[in-house]
Structures are given as C-alpha cells and as structure tokens.
Design an enzyme around this catalytic site. Structure first.
Site, PDB file in Angstrom:
ATOM      1  N   GLU A 167      49.994 -40.704 -67.963  1.00 14.79           N
ATOM      2  CA  GLU A 167      49.529 -39.398 -68.438  1.00 14.79           C
ATOM      3  C   GLU A 167      50.671 -38.366 -68.379  1.00 14.79           C
ATOM      4  O   GLU A 167      50.597 -37.343 -67.700  1.00 14.79           O
ATOM      5  CB  GLU A 167      48.310 -38.931 -67.652  1.00 14.79           C
ATOM      6  CG  GLU A 167      47.101 -39.825 -67.887  1.00 14.79           C
ATOM      7  CD  GLU A 167      45.809 -39.288 -67.308  1.00 14.79           C
ATOM      8  OE1 GLU A 167      44.745 -39.562 -67.880  1.00 14.79           O
ATOM      9  OE2 GLU A 167      45.857 -38.598 -66.262  1.00 14.79           O
ATOM     10  N   GLU A 269      42.581 -45.385 -70.817  1.00 12.44           N
ATOM     11  CA  GLU A 269      41.592 -45.019 -69.808  1.00 12.44           C
ATOM     12  C   GLU A 269      40.373 -44.408 -70.486  1.00 12.44           C
ATOM     13  O   GLU A 269      40.502 -43.502 -71.310  1.00 12.44           O
ATOM     14  CB  GLU A 269      42.143 -43.982 -68.826  1.00 12.44           C
ATOM     15  CG  GLU A 269      43.289 -44.451 -67.978  1.00 12.44           C
ATOM     16  CD  GLU A 269      43.699 -43.401 -66.948  1.00 12.44           C
ATOM     17  OE1 GLU A 269      42.879 -42.504 -66.645  1.00 12.44           O
ATOM     18  OE2 GLU A 269      44.838 -43.481 -66.456  1.00 12.44           O
TER      19      GLU A 269
END
Length: 370
Positions: A167, A269
C-alpha cells in the site's frame, strides 16, 4: 491493509448485485478467475497459540487445506524485516511456502520493508536500516528481497509473484522513499524488482496501492513509476468497499489502468464482515451498520456476495486483464496473543468478524470459490 485508525471513506449507493451462481445455501459463488487468493500471514502464529480451524461440518483441519479444497489457488504472505513477535520472517515464509506448495497453491510474497505494519499511514524503516543512506537502502532492499525469494526458490517452492512494498501510495521507507521524491522512490522500487527477478527468474513483480477506487490517484502514481522506468508486471490494488469507494469506482479504475499501462490487475486485498459482533471483547474495525456497503449485509450471504461482486468486476476487465483477488486474512480468528499489535501480546483482534471462519473456527460459505 488500513489500520483501524484510518477513517472510513464515504460510500455511495450501489446498484443491486448482478446475477450469480448460487450455492445450495443460497449464497453467491465467485466468478472463476485465474487468481483466487487468500492472505494467510497470520496462520503460523495462530496455530502456535492454539487456534483450531474446522471444515464447515465442524471437523478440525488444516486451514490451508480447507481453503484450497474450497477453490483457493494462491496464497499471499507478508514479510517483515525484524518482526517484534518473531513471525513473518524467513523461517515462517519457508514453512508456509512448503505448505502452500503441498496443496498446489502459488505464492505471492508481500514485502512491507518494515518491522511491522506498512500502509498509507505509516511506512517506517526497519530499525536496522534507520541510519542508512539512499544507496545503502537500495542495497538493503535488494538483499532482503533476494534472501526471502531465493530461499523459497532453493527449497523448490518458488514464489510466482513478488509485491514490492505494501500500500505504497505515499511511498516506502519514509522519509527517503516518500512519493514526494519519486526519483528516490523509483530507485528503491527498482532495487526490489531487480532482486525479485534475480532470485526467481520469471517471477512477476507487482506494485501495490490502497484506494483501489481512486482512479486519478492511481494514474498519478503509476504515471510517475512508468516515466522513471520502474520494472513491474502487475498493478495490485486494495479495495475494501467500506473505505475505497463503490464497485463502479473499482471497475472504472481497473479497466482504465489495464488499458493505459497494459498490465494485469489484481485486487491484492479485500474482505467483508459476516457479522458485526466481536468474539474477544476487542472492538472490530467494522462494527456498525452505517459502515456496511449498501446491498451487502453483515451475514454469511453478504460476505459471500461481496467476494462474488469483486470477482465479477474483475471478470469485466477487457482482454482477461482482471487477474483475480486475494481475500485478506481469512484465517485471522480471535486467538489470545495473536492481536493487532505485534509489540503487545495482550492486544486484541479487530478482524475476526471478517474472517472466512466463524467464531467457532468453522469455514463459512465464502470460503468456497467453486
């Protein structure tokens, strides 16, 4: 994964879910995709602390085997450099690599380049790297990446994909690799990518952003990476419907980026609650009806419908470039000692209501992909 301190993004109303194949119990079956993945990073610690996983009928079993039998075909594992709890390093990665390989599952290795959680709100250097110059950080990234992937290759369980950073909207290894200095960030990403392909020729390199429904931000970031020649093969996005926009936002972003950059897309995710209650007295991240995505209840059916809906969006990316998704931490059930804070064994689990195993450890319908 966003920590619980992050604010939930607003969600607009969604169109009703499209048609899907139903299971016997009335829940949705996910559209078959090449990547039907599960992030099993928490499993070794959970098992060491006594967690018991069960088939849907209550029979105890190996969570890797249970999820593989349900149709999962890829496993994602996070790597921390010097984890405070002793997990997520080379020994556990090698052991989980062997388990995944035994069940025919392919591996995605998720490098955080930190001693603990790395996400849009924190990209802290490992303590051992704190005083390194940028050239030395490049070498550290290369060595660490090569050690993990080389170890897997040497034992005959090579990874098929490496995620260089987790991320990393704001970069990694702050402050040196912050996205405000994309030249430095590109050097670090290139070091990790080069290490991956050196350690495992033929491996695919993924670059992973959160906010999978934010097309302008995704394009800005990847334009910068591409213009600096960062080598990568796959665009990986986090997409949680209670934070990252609507399914249409994901669809627009995935279709645009697949065409714009000529790369495949994976949702690295996603997850959804099967209930709003908690089982360990620790508040869950998603615990209030106002946080739910419209048309997706906090139920077995709602959770399975969510997996199906994200799969459906990816199946609509032209030319088969919507590769698939990874369900985040489906086996992170509440187990004393296996909480959010790796520095604090007494910390609780804020995620167990989004696992694919219920509070008794039994596999839920969403654990069945086929």
């Amino acid at each position: 994964m966003h920590r619980r301190t992050l604010l939930r993004a607003g969600t607009a109303a969604l169109a009703a879910p499209a048609a899907f194949t139903a299971l016997a119990g009335g829940t949705a079956r996910a559209v078959p995709l090449p990547v039907q993945g599960v992030d099993l990073s928490s499993v070794p610690k959970a098992e060491d602390l006594g967690a018991v996983f069960r088939h849907a009928d209550g029979t105890p079993g190996d969570p890797v085997a249970i999820l593989a039998a349900g149709g999962a075909n890829h496993v994602r594992l996070k790597v921390w450099v010097n984890s405070p709890d002793g997990y997520h390093g080379l020994p556990h990665i090698l052991a989980m690599g062997q388990r995944a390989h035994a069940h025919g599952l392919r591996l995605l290795i998720d490098f955080h380049y930190s001693d603990s959680w790395a996400d849009p709100g924190q990209q802290n250097k490992p303590a051992a790297w704190a005083g390194l110059s940028l050239p030395d950080l490049e070498q550290a990234v290369y060595n660490h990446t090569h050690e993990i992937l080389g170890g897997l290759a040497q034992q005959g369980t090579p990874a098929t994909m490496a995620q260089i950073g987790n991320e990393i909207n704001g970069g990694l290894l702050w402050p040196d690799g912050a996205s405000g200095d994309f030249d430095a960030l590109a050097r670090l990403l290139t070091a990790g990518s080069r290490a991956a392909t050196d350690a495992t020729p033929g491996i695919e390199v993924a670059l992973h952003l959160a906010e999978g429904g934010d097309n302008p931000a995704t394009v800005w970031w990847f334009d910068n990476a591409v213009s600096r020649g960062v080598p990568f093969d796959v665009i990986a996005l986090s997409f949680y419907g209670y934070w990252h926009g609507t399914l249409d936002d994901l669809r627009i972003n995935a279709i645009d980026c697949a065409a714009r950059y000529e790369r495949d897309i994976v949702v690295a995710e996603t997850a959804y609650p099967f209930v709003l209650a908690d089982s360990d007295g620790h508040p869950n991240i998603i615990a209030d009806p106002s946080q739910l995505v419209p048309n997706f209840g906090a139920s077995w059916e709602g959770q399975a419908d969510w997996v199906r809906a994200v799969s459906q969006v990816l199946s609509e990316v032209p030319d088969g470039r919507g590769r698939g998704l990874y369900y985040w931490e489906p086996a992170w059930i509440a187990t004393p000692g296996n909480g959010w804070d790796p520095y604090d064994p007494a910390s609780g689990n804020a995620w167990e209501n989004q696992a694919l195993f219920d509070f008794r450890g039994r596999a839920l319908p969403a654990a069945t992909w086929r």
